[in-house]
Design an enzyme around this catalytic site. Structure first.
Site, PDB file in Angstrom:
ATOM      1  N   SER A  57       0.813  -1.196   0.000  1.00 44.89           N
ATOM      2  CA  SER A  57       0.000   0.000   0.000  1.00 44.89           C
ATOM      3  C   SER A  57       0.852   1.254   0.000  1.00 44.89           C
ATOM      4  O   SER A  57       0.605   2.183   0.742  1.00 44.89           O
ATOM      5  CB  SER A  57      -0.912   0.006   1.234  1.00 44.89           C
ATOM      6  OG  SER A  57      -2.014   0.838   1.013  1.00 44.89           O
ATOM      7  N   CYS A 113       3.773   6.204  -7.239  1.00 46.19           N
ATOM      8  CA  CYS A 113       3.980   7.423  -8.029  1.00 46.19           C
ATOM      9  C   CYS A 113       4.810   8.441  -7.270  1.00 46.19           C
ATOM     10  O   CYS A 113       5.264   9.433  -7.835  1.00 46.19           O
ATOM     11  CB  CYS A 113       2.642   8.049  -8.393  1.00 46.19           C
ATOM     12  SG  CYS A 113       1.490   6.847  -9.026  1.00 46.19           S
TER      13      CYS A 113
END
Lengths: 565, 565
Positions: free
Chosen positions: A40, A44
């Protein structure tokens, strides 16, 4: 009996699907299998971690409230079992089981499922260049990759980096490396940066910004070999154009959907090599869903498959998957292929089709190229942005938009994205009640002006010619009057130099019109081609038959121009 | 014969209509009659001129290329006759003539027309307060007004200003005055700033910003009298609450459409007191068009008339009027009532209906209140914005949006505006392929999160309660558990103090759930109520029947809170 849901992949789509499933069906048994330790995380965000903007890599794995999303977090907060450092090896669709192995202990485990979610992401393309195994040659896909780059032998300052590939990752990491004081060279096979994302007249401004910031560009070049020293450390990148020193190499030539598991399980693969899913994100096996970077999406413009991996899309997929698993038959409508990138002080964004792609799709289109200040021009904080808007002719349906500049690019691309999501036309766009106040936009927002330009072209009121067409005509030695209608002062400052250029300021055009021959083709322009368009209309009105204005004027002219020093 | 078009009013709609008419019909005879000297100026720029951000007032009248739009400009460039310093006194609809008089020479002239455009704007409301005629009491509607304020007896620094009225102009000029070093007090009749534009929980953040910047606020107060010295200069403003020193007073209680000419000519006036026009911007006389601040618009949400004067809208009106006069039957689809304002470091924007207005319209709605960083939270440049999204229940159609915060507010309001222009729903919005990269937005953009929240409420998954409802319940002494699910560290830093508050961190909720009584009503919350919502779902799943989360959490709580110093 409790529904058992197994999710393979713990980065974006997987955890989103898992979390929402637990919110919709609190008694479901949900397990996430993740091959790495860390899950998680904001993939980016890796370039910003490399740049030093993000200080600690744990921030990439935290909630906005600062809680690290580790296995304990998922257990305590979400009641989700996370099995990390574990590779899913095989799906048995008959028995509905996932066979997995721990990378830590080698232990094998079997996970039975009622519903399975494949959120296995993508893998970086490894080009067959000799020397990729050398120390200092990196790919960037995980937090571990980013840490390896950043922690490499102390400070990065002054070192030479060669980046192979000028896509989004290559461009973002270029900025990151420059921020760390590195000397960066990009090696890119194609002629333009972000070749597949934007048209050349937009890419040009990115190239300019790169050059201004000292980045060396090897375009239309190819890395042939990477050479190392006797310790196996990278030293040199050899390309078709030359040999370049390199203390570090980043290979960023793109990603491909990770489909091994799906393929081996006999799930359908789409024409672009991603897992095929329907609008419910269901694979060819009704008990198996897939989302995120491993699937193909549908283009909302063409209705055709498109591969557009994006963290934002992965999250939306996760939500749709959860809904469907929990009995809510939500549909995912597809993507536009939106992307945005910051490069130093410049922002660049795109959505939908490029002009080149509209050609491949055989769509008849008009384009608008509109440079203008991003807020009221009388405010010193105003900065120029250039919008390229592409609309179907004659329907006016917007099929693509690209924006570049030093001002607020993001706002305008979102208007295009939202409009295109509803099949909006340039006529619709021209009447949106966008938010106007001088610190935020001109009274006629840039994107509205772009829509008006496109509409005028569709209605045969404005007749444009693109800068690249003008250049081609020049190179072919064509005869036309290239009519600059700016003031002499503007002309002194900056101009396009060509023997066809003639200066007649717009305010003098009506009185000097007799001096302009009627039989010649005329191409008008000014700073941004607002006056160029006005001049075209004046000449049209005076009976001139072959008049066009050059899209975007001097500001958007992507080729050589004279600038007074 | 050449078509004769007379345009009355030379600020925004008028020049736009005139210019486009000449582009579409080069041989038309177009005349603009303007009562002031200066025309085609950026009225919305006046506060920024007062603030000193715009140095010279001529910049407000220039094209982006720096050319002043004076009568000569219109003649030479546009072939438009401008008759300025001339007041249109009367329209003779039978003979199709405008009777006008020069304010300079007193000369009377008659302008025959084939088509007439009324772009006469609005006039400021002059409240019946004794003393408004004193020197130093100002209104702000023309460049002349702004110059009077800025040139007033040297420096403004240290002087006292009282602003009567807290609408958009009052708020913008407050910032301008503070930037000039003035001490500012706002006197506003209603309870909130921008009362008619936003709901109280949004207005609250504006109030806070004003107070932090040293602005004094007299809310629910009324100016009774303005007192001057023996030279007739303003000295004091007397309100119901007290007497306040004033070297300058700005009265900004709103504007009304200018309808004298239209009314006397027997044109239809709408229910809100503006000139009534159809969707072609045509008045009840088919030869007369009207646009800009003098007309009523149609709301794109309700279909009802709305008075929303805005420079951006005036320009669009001008374009539609030109089209129709030139035989292109374009329609103007109406407005959403969008507005945006910058106040020091804060931005605030709104569109559509407020929650209060949805009540008046008897619409069943759900609201989402979502505070979150405007870009990836791991970037230090991220700043919080709060979105309030209002959607019809159960259709999901978005009917209003308000955004406030220190981050990028403008982008999110434009998404709402564009979506609402197409009748978009929160389900649509949740799947827009908005532009994601960490410097521009979170992976799930704030407005997408807001849409998801609203959708969850419509689908009975999320059960919210607004902060104001919670406060009312507290004031009424209701019994409920106010369950703060943040960490103890967050609780130490900032918290809502009330005996109903109980702290159970989300990560402990599942294990401590037995300690929470099942028969009591529970209201959960956290920092932004993402965890609050998660807690609601956990408790729902455990069989608790009366659980809701408080919209927006501690961040959006607009009342008193304890903050560790």
């Amino acid at each position: 009996m409790k529904k058992r849901v197994v999710v393979i992949g713990g980065v974006a789509c997987g955890p989103k699907a898992a979390s929402r499933i637990k919110r919709l069906m609190p008694h479901a048994e949900v397990t996430i299998i993740e091959k790495n330790e860390i899950l998680s995380y904001a993939g980016c965000g890796l370039p910003y971690y490399i740049a030093g903007e993000v200080r600690d890599h744990s921030e990439l794995m935290s909630t906005p409230a600062g809680v690290v999303r580790d296995t304990h977090f998922f257990r305590a907060v979400k009641d989700i079992t996370v099995v990390n450092r574990t590779v899913a090896e095989r799906i048995d669709r008959k028995t509905k089981e996932v066979h997995a192995v721990s990378t830590l202990t080698g232990e094998r485990r079997v996970f039975p499922y009622d519903e399975l979610v494949l959120a296995v992401g993508s893998r970086t393309i490894q080009p067959p260049i000799p020397g990729v195994e050398l120390k200092g040659v990196n790919f960037l896909s995980t937090v571990e990759d980013a840490r390896k780059i950043r922690d490499q032998e102390g400070s990065l300052e002054g070192k030479h980096a060669v980046i192979i590939g000028a896509g989004l990752i290559g461009v973002e990491v270029t900025e990151a490396f420059v921020r760390q004081g590195m000397k960066v060279r990009i090696v890119e096979q194609t002629e333009h940066l972000l070749e597949n994302l934007v048209d050349p007249e937009i890419a040009f401004h990115l190239k300019n910004e790169m050059l201004q910031k000292g980045v060396a560009l090897n375009l239309k070049d190819r890395a042939k070999e990477i050479l190392g020293d006797d310790q196996g450390r990278v030293r040199t990148v050899v390309t078709e154009q030359g040999s370049y020193p390199a203390d570090m190499v980043l290979i960023a030539v793109g990603v491909r959907p990770e489909i091994r598991l799906a393929e081996e399980a006999g799930l359908e693969i789409g024409p672009l090599g991603g897992i095929r899913v329907d609008s419910h994100m269901r694979t060819s096996d009704p008990s198996i869903y897939a989302g995120g970077d491993c699937v193909e999406n549908t283009s909302r413009v063409t209705g055709k498959p498109v591969y557009a991996p994006m963290g934002s899309t992965a999250n939306k997929h996760g939500r749709v998957i959860a809904d469907n698993i929990c009995g809510r038959p939500t549909r995912f409508p597809g993507v536009l292929g939106t992307a945005i990138v910051r490069i130093f002080d410049l922002s660049l964004a795109r959505t939908g089709l490029t002009e080149k792609e509209t050609g491949q799709e055989e769509l008849s289109v008009v384009t608008a190229l509109s440079p203008a200040p991003d807020r009221a021009h009388f405010l010193p904080s105003a900065k120029v942005i250039i919008i390229k808007l592409i609309a179907e002719n004659p329907s006016g349906r917007i099929v693509g938009c690209q924006v570049v500049g030093y001002g607020d690019v993001a706002k305008r691309i979102e208007v295009a994205v939202t409009s295109m999501s509803h099949g909006g036309t340039v006529m619709d766009l021209g009447n949106y009640d966008l938010a106007y106040a001088p610190p935020f936009s001109p009274a006629m927002d840039n994107i509205i002006v772009a829509a008006n330009i496109a509409e005028n072209k569709i209605n045969d009121i404005g007749h444009g010619i693109t800068p690249s067409e003008v250049r081609t005509r020049m190179e072919e030695g064509d005869d036309f009057i290239f009519l600059d209608v700016r003031s002499p002062e503007e002309f002194e400052q900056i101009r396009i130099e060509d023997e066809r250029v003639r200066l007649v300021p717009l305010g003098k055009l009506r009185e000097q019109i007799e001096t302009i021959p009627k039989d010649k083709e005329i191409i008008t322009f000014c700073k941004i081609s607002l006056r160029g368009y006005e001049a075209q209309r004046i000449l049209d009105g005076a009976g001139y038959a072959k008049v066009r204005y050059m899209d975007g004027g001097v500001v958007a002219w992507p080729y050589k121009k004279f600038v007074a020093s």
